[in-house]
Design a protein around this motif. Structure first.
Motif, PDB file in Angstrom:
ATOM      1  N   ASP A  51       0.861  -1.173   0.000  1.00 37.43           N
ATOM      2  CA  ASP A  51       0.000   0.000   0.000  1.00 37.43           C
ATOM      3  C   ASP A  51       0.903   1.230   0.000  1.00 37.43           C
ATOM      4  N   GLY A  52       1.238   1.668  -1.206  1.00 41.00           N
ATOM      5  CA  GLY A  52       2.232   2.721  -1.361  1.00 41.00           C
ATOM      6  C   GLY A  52       1.903   3.981  -0.582  1.00 41.00           C
ATOM      7  N   GLY A  53       0.649   4.435  -0.701  1.00 42.75           N
ATOM      8  CA  GLY A  53       0.270   5.689  -0.058  1.00 42.75           C
ATOM      9  C   GLY A  53       0.451   5.617   1.449  1.00 42.75           C
ATOM     10  N   LEU A  54      -0.047   4.531   2.048  1.00 43.45           N
ATOM     11  CA  LEU A  54       0.007   4.396   3.498  1.00 43.45           C
ATOM     12  C   LEU A  54       1.452   4.252   3.966  1.00 43.45           C
ATOM     13  N   LEU A  55       2.227   3.427   3.242  1.00 40.89           N
ATOM     14  CA  LEU A  55       3.622   3.208   3.636  1.00 40.89           C
ATOM     15  C   LEU A  55       4.415   4.507   3.504  1.00 40.89           C
ATOM     16  N   THR A  56       4.164   5.265   2.422  1.00 40.28           N
ATOM     17  CA  THR A  56       4.851   6.541   2.244  1.00 40.28           C
ATOM     18  C   THR A  56       4.500   7.492   3.386  1.00 40.28           C
ATOM     19  N   ALA A  57       3.206   7.549   3.716  1.00 38.61           N
ATOM     20  CA  ALA A  57       2.769   8.441   4.788  1.00 38.61           C
ATOM     21  C   ALA A  57       3.424   8.039   6.107  1.00 38.61           C
ATOM     22  N   LEU A  58       3.420   6.731   6.375  1.00 36.25           N
ATOM     23  CA  LEU A  58       4.001   6.211   7.606  1.00 36.25           C
ATOM     24  C   LEU A  58       5.496   6.528   7.671  1.00 36.25           C
ATOM     25  N   ALA A  59       6.206   6.192   6.562  1.00 38.53           N
ATOM     26  CA  ALA A  59       7.654   6.369   6.527  1.00 38.53           C
ATOM     27  C   ALA A  59       8.026   7.836   6.614  1.00 38.53           C
ATOM     28  N   SER A  60       7.260   8.696   5.931  1.00 36.71           N
ATOM     29  CA  SER A  60       7.678  10.100   5.934  1.00 36.71           C
ATOM     30  C   SER A  60       7.369  10.765   7.267  1.00 36.71           C
ATOM     31  N   SER A  61       6.294  10.338   7.947  1.00 40.52           N
ATOM     32  CA  SER A  61       6.042  10.964   9.244  1.00 40.52           C
ATOM     33  C   SER A  61       7.082  10.491  10.262  1.00 40.52           C
ATOM     34  N   TYR A  62       7.513   9.217  10.137  1.00 44.85           N
ATOM     35  CA  TYR A  62       8.574   8.716  11.015  1.00 44.85           C
ATOM     36  C   TYR A  62       9.907   9.365  10.651  1.00 44.85           C
ATOM     37  N   VAL A 137       2.577  -6.189   7.644  1.00 44.74           N
ATOM     38  CA  VAL A 137       1.465  -7.008   7.140  1.00 44.74           C
ATOM     39  C   VAL A 137       0.279  -6.900   8.098  1.00 44.74           C
ATOM     40  N   ASP A 138       0.581  -7.011   9.410  1.00 38.46           N
ATOM     41  CA  ASP A 138      -0.482  -6.888  10.419  1.00 38.46           C
ATOM     42  C   ASP A 138      -1.213  -5.563  10.299  1.00 38.46           C
ATOM     43  N   ALA A 139      -0.449  -4.516  10.061  1.00 41.34           N
ATOM     44  CA  ALA A 139      -1.041  -3.179  10.016  1.00 41.34           C
ATOM     45  C   ALA A 139      -1.713  -2.906   8.679  1.00 41.34           C
ATOM     46  N   GLY A 140      -1.672  -3.874   7.777  1.00 45.53           N
ATOM     47  CA  GLY A 140      -2.355  -3.714   6.498  1.00 45.53           C
ATOM     48  C   GLY A 140      -1.582  -2.873   5.504  1.00 45.53           C
ATOM     49  N   VAL A 141      -0.315  -2.608   5.793  1.00 43.67           N
ATOM     50  CA  VAL A 141       0.483  -1.811   4.866  1.00 43.67           C
ATOM     51  C   VAL A 141       1.014  -2.696   3.751  1.00 43.67           C
ATOM     52  N   LEU A 142       1.338  -3.917   4.115  1.00 45.94           N
ATOM     53  CA  LEU A 142       1.778  -4.889   3.116  1.00 45.94           C
ATOM     54  C   LEU A 142       0.735  -5.994   3.044  1.00 45.94           C
ATOM     55  N   ALA A 499      -8.824   0.710  17.857  1.00 44.76           N
ATOM     56  CA  ALA A 499      -8.904  -0.342  16.848  1.00 44.76           C
ATOM     57  C   ALA A 499      -7.595  -0.543  16.111  1.00 44.76           C
ATOM     58  N   ASP A 500      -6.878   0.574  15.886  1.00 46.85           N
ATOM     59  CA  ASP A 500      -5.676   0.465  15.078  1.00 46.85           C
ATOM     60  C   ASP A 500      -4.507  -0.070  15.881  1.00 46.85           C
ATOM     61  N   ALA A 501      -4.761  -1.154  16.629  1.00 52.20           N
ATOM     62  CA  ALA A 501      -3.725  -1.685  17.509  1.00 52.20           C
ATOM     63  C   ALA A 501      -2.485  -2.100  16.727  1.00 52.20           C
ATOM     64  N   ALA A 502      -2.685  -2.684  15.556  1.00 52.50           N
ATOM     65  CA  ALA A 502      -1.549  -3.163  14.769  1.00 52.50           C
ATOM     66  C   ALA A 502      -0.682  -1.992  14.319  1.00 52.50           C
ATOM     67  N   LEU A 503      -1.361  -0.922  13.908  1.00 58.25           N
ATOM     68  CA  LEU A 503      -0.625   0.270  13.480  1.00 58.25           C
ATOM     69  C   LEU A 503       0.129   0.878  14.660  1.00 58.25           C
ATOM     70  N   GLN A 504      -0.542   0.857  15.827  1.00 60.47           N
ATOM     71  CA  GLN A 504       0.079   1.353  17.057  1.00 60.47           C
ATOM     72  C   GLN A 504       1.343   0.571  17.368  1.00 60.47           C
ATOM     73  N   ARG A 505       1.205  -0.777  17.236  1.00 58.31           N
ATOM     74  CA  ARG A 505       2.351  -1.625  17.550  1.00 58.31           C
ATOM     75  C   ARG A 505       3.516  -1.281  16.636  1.00 58.31           C
ATOM     76  N   LEU A 506       3.209  -1.084  15.367  1.00 58.55           N
ATOM     77  CA  LEU A 506       4.241  -0.740  14.389  1.00 58.55           C
ATOM     78  C   LEU A 506       4.936   0.555  14.782  1.00 58.55           C
ATOM     79  N   SER A 507       4.148   1.557  15.151  1.00 61.20           N
ATOM     80  CA  SER A 507       4.789   2.840  15.464  1.00 61.20           C
ATOM     81  C   SER A 507       5.544   2.751  16.786  1.00 61.20           C
ATOM     82  N   THR A 508       5.080   1.896  17.706  1.00 57.53           N
ATOM     83  CA  THR A 508       5.831   1.702  18.945  1.00 57.53           C
ATOM     84  C   THR A 508       7.188   1.079  18.656  1.00 57.53           C
TER      85      THR A 508
END
Lengths: 630, 252
Positions: A51-62, A137-142, A499-508
């Protein structure tokens, strides 16, 4: 062994202990940067299953936070490694080295170390990114089986970013030695100038002003953008504190060092004198520690504020008795709606879509942001769903091809009533006209349309939420009987936020990786600076201090160092936390992730004490040699 | 390598180093006026000793005259070059080409061996080493067999001699020495002094040395006495007794 490169090599060899610490931090910096690079590259390439958009957003904010932290820690470490070399550089000048030659010598050594360490660190960084795949994958990015892009670009990016930073830090560190005459430089290498220069003073003031301005930007800039810009204030304030460091230290410990009476032990008195006398060294050591505290606290607190604000908005927006989830198909929706005892049912349908956020000709991942269009009936009563319309009206959504946007999105995209939003649904581009702007975007999402508009765009609804007013208490049971999720508005709001526990875990995990890096930087800084004091400790030993006294002296110093870092880190975070909280939640008790803050506070103190006392114990045990004539 | 000795015009009228009304004040919480108006000509090919009590400004005078430090006021001319207004790097190059300096605290680079320390000014100047001259310096300074050692493995006297070799390796026109025999026993001190004078004569060098030792000072052609940042007395072709008497006079 002649020639400038020979000199640089021999210098690097002679100081290999100090430089290996620097190399370690540079390698870790290379790892972090290349890890971010892999994520960013994969997002931009958007290969199948990504998911290019989500991964880009995630990576660039990090990347924003990570890069600031990495650059600050890298610069600090290089500065500290060169600090111990001031006398040597000053001596070179007395022997006839021009300032250019000294600068070149420094640059060559930095190049030698960084040129090896950064590429070496970049490799594990790529491996580290691959370790993130299950989380992604858990967070639905891949998609399951999706792969990250692997290319030499992230490693090259790390080199391109870190080498100039290290070189610049080296230059700035050498500047002190080059500013004065050779004899003055030799004299000054034994002690530190207490004040700071005019440029540094102004930069500190500018940093503080910019930091405070950023902290309170949520009052002007709405929503998550305001929160993100407030979060940067912590870094600006830490940077300002470092620039003003020697002055702050003099103000804090200048008085304290005169304070102790005759009853205070020698180690404490010496420690206070040392902190005051070596305020620059102290400042350099404090930076990574304060940064660790600030980064961790602000990141988690912003997340919590956003979650809390989303929850509050959602609770305020939903006026229905019950919220029903799990009606995934139109048939299920009809089934639920047909139940007896329901006074009113309003369906909210989410359709995946992308919105163009930038008109520039950039890769897709950068200009198309993934979001969803939430379809509501245009005539939805305010007491069922109230998005908090500030401009225009929801009723206008009845017109096909229209959209209501949240004030956050309106600000980010620069939209006004009547403007068109480029939207992509199922690969086809459309333009929707803005007919209303509403406040509760964090809770409800950024785009509301009428059901007919989404149907016209040909979108495939992903999920439908039903807002239900029930006359009959039995209706709840009946809905549950259909295996649908039923919750009160408050309960629903709470579940959405978590709900976004997986995304939370990723950012943690990402945050943790960054904190490990900063911790490594802080420990290296402490060990470097303590090990660099062998001559000073030996001198005190010869003057009559016992080893025990010396270790106790460094213990007191390390505790005070940790405390100073804690104070600076805390002070740097407070305006941001207040600003984020005020911007998202209004003026009330700011939201702080207290457990994280407490944990990091403890870690700052423990790191300071453990690294310093460990290095000091080593430094006073080793027999002295090889410095008699130098 | 003999360029310096052959191309420089030998004019007795022009001194090797000239100081005109030189002031030097060290800034700080309590500014220290180390030099308060020194005017001094150091003639070409001469050996001058500078004496004075601690804190009289001897080392500052030496640093300023050598271009290691900038005067707060006044002019310093090295050869025919006025150092005022020179960029720090131009000054460094001038120093590297014309001046040798023996530091009181040796100022050897700890991680470079003896040979590398001696060669350092040549390396910095991008010049190649004259092996014969290096061997001669090493031999006459009694450093044979020590060239592979690090400064930390040398005695104080050995380190002092390495510092002298480093000051002479570029064949400078002026050699400044801050207490060059301070760390040496009287016999080695006399040898080192002999070497300095000998080399000076052969290379037509000007030598300026700061010393506490009346015997060392008496070996110079001229003794300049400093007190409180001012030149207070001067002796030409002095004897040890004369120097001692003057120094005692300063102490009163």
């Amino acid at each position: 062994m002649t020639g400038p490169w020979g000199l640089a090599l021999s210098g690097a060899r002679a100081h290999r202990a100090g430089l290996s610490g620097t190399a370690l931090v540079l390698a870790a910096a290379g790892a972090v940067v290349s890890m971010v690079g892999v994520l960013l590259e994969s997002g931009l390439r958007a290969a199948p299953g990504v998911d290019g958009g989500l991964l880009t957003a995630l990576a660039s904010s990090y990347a924003g936070t990570a890069l600031v932290v990495v650059l600050l820690v890298t610069a600090t470490t290089v500065t500290l490694a060169l600090r111990g070399r001031r006398r040597e550089l000053a001596l070179l000048r007395t022997v006839g080295a021009t300032r250019g030659q000294v600068r070149q010598q420094v640059s060559r050594e930095v190049l030698l170390v960084a040129g090896v360490a950064v590429p070496l660190g970049a490799l594990p960084g790529v491996l580290l990114a691959r370790r993130l795949v299950p989380l992604l994958v858990d967070a639905g990015v891949l998609a399951p089986g999706g792969e990250l892009a692997i290319s030499p670009l992230p490693a090259l990016g790390a080199v391109a970013l870190l080498l100039p930073t290290a070189l610049l830090a080296g230059r700035l560190a050498a500047r002190e030695t080059l500013r004065s005459s050779p004899t003055e430089a030799v004299r000054d290498s034994a002690h530190e100038a207490p004040g700071i220069g005019g440029v540094r003073r102004w930069l500190a003031v500018a940093g503080a002003v910019a930091g405070l301005a950023a902290a309170f930007s949520p009052l002007v800039v709405p929503g998550t953008i305001g929160a993100a810009s407030a979060a940067t204030s912590a870094f600006l304030l830490v940077a300002a504190a470092c620039l003003a460091g020697p002055l702050l230290v003099a103000a804090t410990f200048g008085r304290a060092s005169r304070l102790p009476g005759a009853r205070t032990g020698a180690p404490t008195r010496l420690a206070l004198h040392n902190l005051r006398g070596y305020s620059r060294r102290l400042t350099t050591v404090v930076v990574p520690l304060a940064l660790a505290l600030a980064t961790g606290t602000i990141q988690t607190s912003v997340d919590r504020s956003v979650a809390e604000a989303a929850g509050q908005q959602l609770t305020a927006a939903l006026g229905a008795d019950l919220v029903v989830t799990g009606a995934t198909t139109p048939d299920r929706v009809r089934e639920a709606t047909a139940l007896p005892g329901l006074a009113r049912v309003v369906p909210l349908t989410d359709t995946p879509a992308e919105v163009r956020t930038d008109s520039d000709d950039l890769p897709d991942g950068l200009v198309w942001e993934r979001t969803s269009l939430r379809a509501v009936p245009a005539d939805v009563p305010r007491d069922v769903l109230d998005p908090g319309v500030t401009e225009g009206s929801l009723a206008a959504l009845a017109e096909p091809g229209t959209v209501a946007v949240s004030s956050d999105a309106a600000f980010e995209l620069g939209l006004d009533l009547g403007d068109a939003v480029p939207v992509r649904v199922e690969g086809a581009e459309h333009r929707l006209d803005v007919v209303a702007v509403y406040d509760r975007g964090l809770g409800l999402g950024d785009y509301l349309t009428d059901t007919s508009t989404v149907a016209a765009l040909g979108g495939a609804p992903a999920a439908t939420t039903l807002l239900v007013d029930a006359d009959d208490p039995a209706a709840t049971g009946a809905l549950r009987g259909l295996e649908l999720g039923v919750a009160t508005a408050e309960g629903y709001a709470a579940s959405v936020v978590s709900a976004d526990a997986a995304l939370q875990r990723l950012s943690t995990v990402l945050l943790l990786a960054l904190l490990v890096f900063v911790g490594l930087g802080a420990a290296t800084a402490l060990v470097l600076s303590t090990a660099g004091r062998r001559a000073e400790l030996a001198l005190l030993h010869r003057t009559g201090a016992t080893r025990r006294q010396l270790v106790r002296m460094t213990l007191v110093e390390s505790v005070l160092t940790g405390l100073l870092a804690w104070v600076i880190g805390t002070a740097a975070v407070v305006p941001a936390v207040v600003g984020v909280s005020a911007g998202l939640l209004g003026w009330h008790l700011p939201v702080v992730d207290l457990p994280t803050y407490a944990l990091l506070s403890g870690a700052v103190l423990v790191t300071s004490v453990a690294a310093t006392v460990g290095a000091a114990t080593w430094a006073v045990r080793l027999p002295r040699g090889r410095t008699a004539a130098a | 390598m003999d360029i310096h000795t052959t191309t420089l015009p030998r004019t007795t009228t022009q001194p090797a180093v000239r100081l005109v009304d030189v002031h030097k004040t060290y800034a700080g919480a309590t500014p220290v006026a180390a030099l308060r108006g020194v005017t001094l000509d150091l003639g070409r090919g001469t050996v001058t000793a500078i004496m004075g009590q601690s804190g009289s400004g001897k080392s500052t005078l030496l640093n300023v005259a050598a271009g290691l430090d900038q005067p707060t006021r006044g002019r310093v001319v090295i050869g025919d070059q006025d150092t005022a207004g020179l960029s720090p790097d131009r000054l460094t190059r001038l120093r590297r080409e014309q001046v040798g300096f023996v530091f009181q605290s040796y100022n050897l680079i700890g991680h470079l061996d003896v040979r590398a320390n001696i060669e350092l000014p040549l390396v910095l100047g991008g010049r190649s080493t004259d092996e014969a001259w290096l061997a001669e310096l090493v031999g006459s300074l009694g450093l044979t067999g020590l060239t592979g050692r690090l400064p930390g493995e040398l005695s104080g006297g050995q380190a002092q001699r390495v510092a002298i070799a480093r000051a002479l390796v570029t064949r400078p026109t002026v050699v400044f020495a801050d207490e060059p025999t301070g760390a040496l026993d009287s016999r080695t001190g006399a040898q080192v002094l002999e070497l300095l004078r000998d080399t000076a004569r052969r290379l037509d060098q000007t030598v300026v040395l700061v010393t506490h030792d009346s015997v060392v000072a008496a070996a110079a052609e001229r003794v300049v006495l400093l007190a409180d940042g001012l030149v207070v007395d001067e002796l030409l072709a002095p004897t040890v007794e004369q120097v001692t008497a003057r120094m005692l006079g300063l102490g009163r």
